[in-house]
Design a protein around this motif. Structure first.
Motif, PDB file in Angstrom:
ATOM      1  N   LEU A 267      -0.625  -3.393   4.620  1.00 60.76           N
ATOM      2  CA  LEU A 267       0.118  -3.144   3.398  1.00 60.76           C
ATOM      3  C   LEU A 267       0.730  -1.745   3.457  1.00 60.76           C
ATOM      4  O   LEU A 267       0.208  -0.864   4.146  1.00 60.76           O
ATOM      5  N   VAL A 271       1.228   0.734  -2.016  1.00 58.99           N
ATOM      6  CA  VAL A 271       0.223  -0.033  -2.768  1.00 58.99           C
ATOM      7  C   VAL A 271      -0.893   0.887  -3.244  1.00 58.99           C
ATOM      8  O   VAL A 271      -1.371   0.770  -4.382  1.00 58.99           O
ATOM      9  N   HIS A 296      -1.291  -9.217  -3.469  1.00 56.88           N
ATOM     10  CA  HIS A 296      -0.682  -9.183  -2.134  1.00 56.88           C
ATOM     11  C   HIS A 296      -1.435 -10.078  -1.144  1.00 56.88           C
ATOM     12  O   HIS A 296      -0.826 -10.913  -0.481  1.00 56.88           O
ATOM     13  N   GLU A 316      -9.135  -3.542   1.752  1.00 55.00           N
ATOM     14  CA  GLU A 316      -7.966  -2.830   1.243  1.00 55.00           C
ATOM     15  C   GLU A 316      -7.710  -1.565   2.060  1.00 55.00           C
ATOM     16  O   GLU A 316      -6.568  -1.285   2.452  1.00 55.00           O
ATOM     17  N   SER A 319      -6.382  -2.457   5.480  1.00 55.21           N
ATOM     18  CA  SER A 319      -5.012  -2.975   5.473  1.00 55.21           C
ATOM     19  C   SER A 319      -3.991  -1.860   5.291  1.00 55.21           C
ATOM     20  O   SER A 319      -2.840  -2.002   5.700  1.00 55.21           O
TER      21      SER A 319
END
Length: 413
Positions: A267, A271, A296, A316, A319
């Motif tokens: 990502l 984000v 997402h 998270e 990513s």
């Protein structure tokens, strides 16, 4: 890699059980870290489609989980070696504490009675939450806080009232308030005191029993919503491993991290920045909401899952920044926990001790199934209502003092 994980886990629990040490926020955080990584320890990953566990053999995935675990162990051992023993400062209680507890108790009782009829008329938790709106958020946050606040202030009547409401909230579907209260109560009673964990055998069994209640609670109250009190019997008859998996989110969140890892999912850094908006009193539309990470990854990695999946902080972090992201995220959590524990131990105010304690519990328990956005949203929903109640109590106290002084001056005249 998995063998190293097992060895360090055994060493950690042996350290807790054998040596006489101060039980602290980091210890509880690490225990929950192990709990949420149990599938990884046993070399399996949960399949949310088939609801089964599959074997895996990738050391890189284990390393993703081992980074926060290793850093937590280093922080615990370093803290025990370098820090001086600090006993918690006695909780101070003033007139504003009395006013604040009294006003919140009245608000809690009246609010609960107002919405009891709503609970009795709905058929699901989501319908109940939608019916009472923001009250659900406020109740979930303030009730465990004021229960701990009254415990630290040694106000038994208030504590009994808030404890009773916490239990009723659990029956109405709020596992979070129930779990936060009991973890915070454990820390309020034992944080900063030296003991061997094996000497608290009964307390340990009680905490395991409460964990099972929280796990089974998710399926239990769904039956209560659907069938009323008759749902108790139906729930017992239908009790199975699948119901345990439904409530044991710590068994399933590893699937998110595993999918992120094997698919090399990434990502943008935006984000992370957008997630920070969730700490604002009223998040701006540009923030993307507390569920921005889920918005997402779930459509991309789990398109067939129709329900909202829980989060995974390490997924998270990986990513966005790969292993460096996991490292920085872990350091950030540990730093917040150390600050919260220091504030809890050194503060002389029952109000501030309870504030630091509940903040710490959010980071040592709930952070394991949250993303950054949802974690900040929880903190936001805790901080601002508590500040509002505190300011209102202070203004009410000033008004009463002014009113009393005015009456006294009128009598003198």
């Amino acid at each position: 890699m998995l063998a190293i994980y097992w060895v360090t886990t055994v060493v950690f629990f042996a350290y807790l059980l054998v040596f006489r040490r101060c039980f602290d926020f980091l210890s509880v955080y690490t225990i929950f870290l192990v709990l949420f990584s149990l599938p990884v320890l046993f070399g399996v990953v949960f399949d949310p489609y088939l609801r089964v566990f599959n074997n895996y053999t990738d050391d890189g995935f284990v390393f993703l989980y081992y980074i926060p675990y290793f850093l937590a162990l280093v922080a615990i051992f370093a803290k025990d070696i370098l820090s001086r023993r600090r006993q918690p400062v006695a909780s101070g209680v003033g007139l504003q504490d009395e006013v604040l507890l009294f006003l919140c108790m009245i608000f809690s009782i009246v609010g609960f009675l107002m919405y009891l009829h709503t609970y009795l008329s709905v058929s699901s938790k989501s319908e109940f939450v939608n019916s009472i709106g923001i009250v659900s958020v406020v109740y979930t946050v303030i009730i465990p806080f004021f229960a701990i606040y009254s415990f630290l202030a040694k106000k038994r009547i208030y504590f009994a009232v808030f404890l009773f409401i916490t239990f009723l909230m659990f029956l109405m579907g709020s596992r979070r308030a129930f779990a936060i209260f009991f973890v915070a109560l454990f820390l309020a009673a034992y944080c900063g005191h030296r003991f061997r964990l094996r000497l608290l055998f009964k307390v340990s069994l009680a905490m395991i029993f409460l964990l099972l209640i929280v796990i089974l609670g998710k399926s239990f109250y769904s039956y209560i919503y659907a069938y009323g009190m008759a749902g108790v019997t139906i729930w017992f008859d239908a009790l199975s491993l699948d119901q345990v998996l439904v409530g044991a989110e710590f068994m399933a969140t590893s699937a998110i991290a595993h999918s992120v890892y094997i698919n090399d999912y990434s990502l943008d850094f935006d984000v992370l920045l957008l997630s920070l908006y969730n700490i604002l009193p009223v998040p701006t539309p540009e923030g993307g909401g507390a569920s921005i990470f889920n918005d997402h990854f779930q459509p991309d990695l789990f398109p067939g899952i129709r329900y909202g999946m829980a989060y995974n902080p390490w997924a998270e972090a990986y990513s966005i920044g790969r292993y460096v992201g996991v490292f920085l995220y872990s350091v950030g959590i540990i730093s917040v926990l150390l600050l919260c524990e220091y504030g809890f131990i050194r503060s002389a105010s029952a109000f501030w001790k309870a504030t630091y304690l509940i903040l710490g519990v959010y980071f040592l328990v709930w952070v394991h199934r949250n993303s950054l956005g949802s974690q900040l949203a929880y903190i936001r929903n805790f901080i601002y209502p508590i500040i509002s109640f505190s300011v209102f109590a202070g203004l009410f106290l000033l008004y009463m003092r002014s009113f009393r002084a005015g009456c006294k001056n009128a009598q003198n005249d």
